[in-house]
Design a protein around this motif. Structure first.
Motif, PDB file in Angstrom:
ATOM      1  N   MET A  75       0.879  -1.090   0.016  1.00  0.00           N
ATOM      2  CA  MET A  75      -0.219   0.135  -0.024  1.00  0.00           C
ATOM      3  C   MET A  75       0.880   1.255   0.144  1.00  0.00           C
ATOM      4  N   VAL A  76       0.525   2.130  -1.101  1.00  0.00           N
ATOM      5  CA  VAL A  76       1.329   3.410  -0.648  1.00  0.00           C
ATOM      6  C   VAL A  76       0.963   4.251   0.102  1.00  0.00           C
ATOM      7  N   MET A  77       1.848   4.936   0.719  1.00  0.00           N
ATOM      8  CA  MET A  77       1.763   5.848   1.860  1.00  0.00           C
ATOM      9  C   MET A  77       2.283   7.389   1.542  1.00  0.00           C
ATOM     10  N   TRP A  78       1.682   8.284   2.091  1.00  0.00           N
ATOM     11  CA  TRP A  78       1.929   9.707   1.846  1.00  0.00           C
ATOM     12  C   TRP A  78       2.018  10.399   3.165  1.00  0.00           C
ATOM     13  N   ILE A  79       3.450  10.901   3.484  1.00  0.00           N
ATOM     14  CA  ILE A  79       3.593  11.670   4.653  1.00  0.00           C
ATOM     15  C   ILE A  79       4.202  12.781   4.605  1.00  0.00           C
ATOM     16  N   ARG A  80       4.107  13.797   5.661  1.00  0.00           N
ATOM     17  CA  ARG A  80       4.874  14.903   5.685  1.00  0.00           C
ATOM     18  C   ARG A  80       5.618  14.950   6.921  1.00  0.00           C
ATOM     19  N   THR A  81       6.924  15.499   7.006  1.00  0.00           N
ATOM     20  CA  THR A  81       7.716  15.851   8.119  1.00  0.00           C
ATOM     21  C   THR A  81       8.190  17.261   8.037  1.00  0.00           C
ATOM     22  N   TYR A  82       8.853  17.846   9.209  1.00  0.00           N
ATOM     23  CA  TYR A  82       9.522  18.977   9.223  1.00  0.00           C
ATOM     24  C   TYR A  82      10.975  18.503   9.599  1.00  0.00           C
ATOM     25  N   ASP A  83      11.845  19.006   8.637  1.00  0.00           N
ATOM     26  CA  ASP A  83      13.625  18.824   8.885  1.00  0.00           C
ATOM     27  C   ASP A  83      13.862  20.272   9.675  1.00  0.00           C
ATOM     28  N   GLU A  84      13.892  20.163  10.980  1.00  0.00           N
ATOM     29  CA  GLU A  84      14.377  21.250  11.556  1.00  0.00           C
ATOM     30  C   GLU A  84      15.850  21.959  11.391  1.00  0.00           C
ATOM     31  N   ALA A  85      16.859  20.948  11.095  1.00  0.00           N
ATOM     32  CA  ALA A  85      18.059  21.543  10.916  1.00  0.00           C
ATOM     33  C   ALA A  85      18.044  22.124   9.463  1.00  0.00           C
ATOM     34  N   GLN A  86      17.356  21.566   8.492  1.00  0.00           N
ATOM     35  CA  GLN A  86      17.490  22.218   6.941  1.00  0.00           C
ATOM     36  C   GLN A  86      16.270  23.416   6.938  1.00  0.00           C
ATOM     37  N   GLY A  87      15.372  23.421   8.017  1.00  0.00           N
ATOM     38  CA  GLY A  87      14.202  24.345   7.760  1.00  0.00           C
ATOM     39  C   GLY A  87      13.234  23.860   6.604  1.00  0.00           C
ATOM     40  N   LEU A  88      13.152  22.535   6.288  1.00  0.00           N
ATOM     41  CA  LEU A  88      12.249  22.057   5.050  1.00  0.00           C
ATOM     42  C   LEU A  88      11.161  21.401   5.471  1.00  0.00           C
ATOM     43  N   TRP A  89       9.919  21.440   4.882  1.00  0.00           N
ATOM     44  CA  TRP A  89       9.100  20.696   4.937  1.00  0.00           C
ATOM     45  C   TRP A  89       9.161  19.646   3.837  1.00  0.00           C
ATOM     46  N   GLN A  90       9.278  18.339   4.174  1.00  0.00           N
ATOM     47  CA  GLN A  90       9.401  17.217   3.568  1.00  0.00           C
ATOM     48  C   GLN A  90       8.242  16.157   3.287  1.00  0.00           C
TER      49      GLN A  90
ATOM     50  N   TRP B 143      10.042   2.198   0.609  1.00  0.00           N
ATOM     51  CA  TRP B 143      10.956   3.202  -0.292  1.00  0.00           C
ATOM     52  C   TRP B 143      10.574   4.435  -0.961  1.00  0.00           C
ATOM     53  N   VAL B 144      11.124   5.404  -0.925  1.00  0.00           N
ATOM     54  CA  VAL B 144      10.446   6.876  -1.475  1.00  0.00           C
ATOM     55  C   VAL B 144      10.606   6.569  -2.907  1.00  0.00           C
ATOM     56  N   LEU B 145       9.195   6.812  -3.406  1.00  0.00           N
ATOM     57  CA  LEU B 145       8.981   7.054  -4.646  1.00  0.00           C
ATOM     58  C   LEU B 145       8.903   8.183  -5.348  1.00  0.00           C
TER      59      LEU B 145
ATOM     60  N   ALA C 167       9.550  12.072  13.856  1.00  0.00           N
ATOM     61  CA  ALA C 167       9.873  13.369  13.377  1.00  0.00           C
ATOM     62  C   ALA C 167       9.021  14.471  13.741  1.00  0.00           C
ATOM     63  N   PRO C 168       9.603  15.578  14.130  1.00  0.00           N
ATOM     64  CA  PRO C 168       8.947  16.821  14.571  1.00  0.00           C
ATOM     65  C   PRO C 168       7.634  17.044  13.309  1.00  0.00           C
ATOM     66  N   ARG C 169       6.557  17.362  13.850  1.00  0.00           N
ATOM     67  CA  ARG C 169       5.601  17.813  12.984  1.00  0.00           C
ATOM     68  C   ARG C 169       5.257  16.578  11.803  1.00  0.00           C
ATOM     69  N   ALA C 170       5.423  15.478  12.220  1.00  0.00           N
ATOM     70  CA  ALA C 170       5.268  14.135  11.236  1.00  0.00           C
ATOM     71  C   ALA C 170       3.737  13.896  11.192  1.00  0.00           C
ATOM     72  N   GLY C 171       3.292  13.425  10.101  1.00  0.00           N
ATOM     73  CA  GLY C 171       1.988  12.713  10.004  1.00  0.00           C
ATOM     74  C   GLY C 171       1.835  12.434   8.813  1.00  0.00           C
ATOM     75  N   GLY C 172       0.736  11.548   8.578  1.00  0.00           N
ATOM     76  CA  GLY C 172       0.014  11.177   7.147  1.00  0.00           C
ATOM     77  C   GLY C 172      -0.679  12.036   6.684  1.00  0.00           C
ATOM     78  N   ILE C 173      -0.541  12.123   5.105  1.00  0.00           N
ATOM     79  CA  ILE C 173      -1.428  13.269   4.445  1.00  0.00           C
ATOM     80  C   ILE C 173      -1.963  12.417   3.529  1.00  0.00           C
ATOM     81  N   SER C 174      -3.116  13.033   2.936  1.00  0.00           N
ATOM     82  CA  SER C 174      -3.921  12.365   1.870  1.00  0.00           C
ATOM     83  C   SER C 174      -3.228  12.173   0.424  1.00  0.00           C
ATOM     84  N   ALA C 175      -3.691  11.289  -0.545  1.00  0.00           N
ATOM     85  CA  ALA C 175      -2.814  11.378  -1.750  1.00  0.00           C
ATOM     86  C   ALA C 175      -3.116  12.481  -2.655  1.00  0.00           C
ATOM     87  N   GLU C 176      -4.406  13.094  -2.314  1.00  0.00           N
ATOM     88  CA  GLU C 176      -4.910  14.529  -2.876  1.00  0.00           C
ATOM     89  C   GLU C 176      -3.795  15.408  -2.654  1.00  0.00           C
TER      90      GLU C 176
END
Length: 114
Positions: free
Chosen positions: A1-16, A25-27, A81-90
């Motif tokens: 099953m494909v998953m979609w997530i969002r995290t925040y990399d504090e060291a780089q200041g990036l939303w990933q 594996w990252v697609l 990871a900080p502020r991590a969570g699942g997000i929708s495919a949309e």
């Protein structure tokens, strides 16, 4: 099953934003600067692999300069990871398309083969 997530990399200041396969594996990956939301990465594993098989080093380098590369390794431990969570495919698809539009509209940096 494909998953979609969002995290925040504090060291780089990036939303990933990551799209991962059933084994983690990252697609596809999108990185947005945290301060202004400017896209920095919008890379696809499928595109990278295709270019590695068929293109020359200069073409691969132009892709990497424009879109970046996907993270190596599997998506493990992301829940901590900080502020991590699942997000929708949309939501992932919206972020992906916006980032690709922005990065595609900007020419890659000039070659510096000196």
């Amino acid at each position: 099953m494909v998953m979609w997530i969002r995290t925040y990399d504090e060291a780089q200041g990036l939303w990933q934003y990551f799209e991962g396969d059933e084994e983690g594996w990252v697609l596809r990956q999108v990185d947005l600067r945290g301060d202004d939301g400017t896209p920095v990465t919008a890379a696809s594993l499928e595109e990278v692999l295709r270019l590695q098989e068929r293109a020359d080093i200069a073409t691969m380098s132009r892709y990497e300069q424009r879109y970046g590369l996907v993270a190596e390794g599997r998506l493990t431990g992301w829940e901590e990871a900080p502020r991590a969570g699942g997000i929708s495919a949309e939501e992932f698809e919206r972020v992906w398309l916006d980032a690709r539009r922005a990065l595609g509209a900007t020419a890659p940096p000039p070659a510096t083969d000196r």
